[in-house]
Design an enzyme around this catalytic site. Structure first.
Site, short mmCIF file in Angstrom:
data_model
loop_
_atom_site.label_atom_id
_atom_site.label_comp_id
_atom_site.label_asym_id
_atom_site.label_seq_id
_atom_site.Cartn_x
_atom_site.Cartn_y
_atom_site.Cartn_z
N HIS A 126 48.08 28.18 39.31
CA HIS A 126 47.50 29.02 38.28
C HIS A 126 48.00 28.55 36.91
O HIS A 126 49.17 28.20 36.75
CB HIS A 126 47.89 30.48 38.52
CG HIS A 126 47.39 31.37 37.44
ND1 HIS A 126 46.04 31.55 37.23
CD2 HIS A 126 48.02 32.05 36.47
CE1 HIS A 126 45.88 32.34 36.19
NE2 HIS A 126 47.06 32.66 35.71
N CYS A 144 46.06 37.47 38.19
CA CYS A 144 45.91 36.01 38.20
C CYS A 144 45.89 35.43 39.61
O CYS A 144 45.55 34.26 39.80
CB CYS A 144 47.01 35.36 37.38
SG CYS A 144 46.88 35.81 35.64
N ASN A 203 44.63 30.75 29.99
CA ASN A 203 44.72 31.46 31.27
C ASN A 203 43.42 32.25 31.47
O ASN A 203 43.21 33.26 30.81
CB ASN A 203 45.93 32.38 31.24
CG ASN A 203 46.09 33.20 32.51
OD1 ASN A 203 45.23 33.16 33.39
ND2 ASN A 203 47.17 33.94 32.60
#
Ligand code: COA
Length: 332
Positions: free
Chosen positions: A257, A116, A287
């Site tokens: 994020h 990520c 996500n």
């Protein structure tokens, strides 16, 4: 004395595939509820690719959208850096595939694997090549097709992830312009045990056995990832602000994020940052791993929360563990 060169983001393009998977859809697939997902994670829906669409395809669409808002000759691109953990295949790199699909003839490029944090790590890499004076046009892309490694019977994983991509163009800043100001980044390999995909690599080459054991899927210890992410997101953002003698109050726009709404709000609280400066789009996209930060930049612009001259703080924590924060002055 040689003059120092800074890099700035001069264009942005994003892409998510059209197909939407809602919490109501997931309620029919696994033992979960819309209420649980909204309360524990903050996601309402996510976009997923159709069969046959890969990370390079999303990346190419993101670059085409970048070009639509900022037309320029792609042949001038010196370097393509792609952050991804879902490359089309082990090799060639997604950067090679993207370069070929876009028909860019004379360029360099490579992939960056940082979960990520993939977009931030790719961005920091691209920035250094501009700052060195070696390159003048660098395409930085984050693209992930998380659905390709999601077990849609695992309720703790399949609710979280979506597919998407974003691309930015880096160019040298003008004299006196801040552009990208600073970054901090770190890896902590002890975290590998908490979020990983064990199958298909050199340790466990794909076989009937690896498939039977579901080794081609995301394996996640959500609780440990969550605890680390809350701690590390705060640590990295505080570190970069202190290093630059700033506080959360100086930041105009915080783009973190989007893995769990609670991780973002905990970090914003710690920095004393009001929620109107914090970009949230996890409800719409989930996500999207390396796609997340550029997609959130797009959301910030659409919501009028990101304007030319704003001081922007980017932050991410991901598989590895990887983490980073970047400070920049928005130049679009
Ligand atoms: N619906 C309903 N219940 C669920 C569920 C779902 N989709 N997923 C998990 N649960 C259950 C668990 O089975 C567990 O039940 P039990 O107590 O009977 O065993 C209970 O909820 C609590 O599980 P836990 O894992 O502690 O939940 P949580 O509040 O930590 O939320 C995550 C789980 C995965 C959402 C959360 O840990 C998280 O977001 N972690 C970070 C993940 C992440 O960011 N990954 C990307 C990398 S950057």
């Amino acid at each position: 004395m040689t003059k120092s060169i800074r890099a700035k983001i001069t264009a942005l393009g994003t892409y998510v595939p059209p197909r939407v998977l809602t919490n109501a859809d997931l309620e029919k697939m696994v033992d979960t509820t819309n209420e649980w997902i909204m309360e524990r994670v903050g996601i309402r829906e996510r976009h997923l690719v159709d069969k046959g669409v890969a990370a390079s395809d999303l990346a190419v669409e993101a670059v085409k959208n970048l070009l639509a808002s900022h037309p320029f000759d792609l042949q001038q691109v010196d370097l393509i850096v792609v952050g991804t953990v879902t490359p089309d295949m082990m090799y060639p790199s997604t950067a090679c595939l993207v370069q070929h699909k876009l028909g860019i003839v004379n360029t360099w490029g490579f992939d960056v694997s940082a979960g990520c944090s993939g977009f931030l790590f790719a961005l920091n890499t691209g920035v250094k090549f501009v700052e060195s004076g070696q390159y003048k046009k660098v395409l930085v892309i984050g693209s992930d097709v998380n659905s390709s490694m999601t077990d849609f019977t695992d309720r703790a994983v399949c609710i979280i992830f979506g597919d998407g991509a974003g691309a930015v163009l880096l160019e040298p800043a003008e004299d006196g312009e801040d552009g990208v100001i600073d970054h901090v980044a770190q890896i902590e390999g002890m975290g590998g045990q908490y979020l990983y995909m064990p199958g298909g690599g050199s340790l466990n080459p794909a076989s009937h056995e690896t498939v039977e054991q579901k080794m081609h899927y995301i394996h996640q210890d959500g609780r440990n990832v969550f605890k680390y992410a809350v701690k590390k997101m705060a640590e990295m953002t505080e570190r970069i602000l202190e290093k630059n003698k700033l506080t959360g109050k100086d930041v105009d726009c915080f783009i973190a994020h989007q893995a769990n709404l609670r991780i973002i709000t905990a970090t914003a609280d710690r920095l004393g940052m009001p929620m109107e400066k914090v970009i949230i789009n996890i409800d719409r996209y989930g996500n999207t791993t390396a796609g997340t930060i550029p997609i959130a930049m797009r959301t910030a612009i659409e919501e009028g929360k990101l304007k030319k001259g704003d001081l922007v703080l980017l932050a991410a924590v991901g598989a590895g563990f990887t983490s980073g924060a970047t400070l920049l002055r928005w130049a679009l």
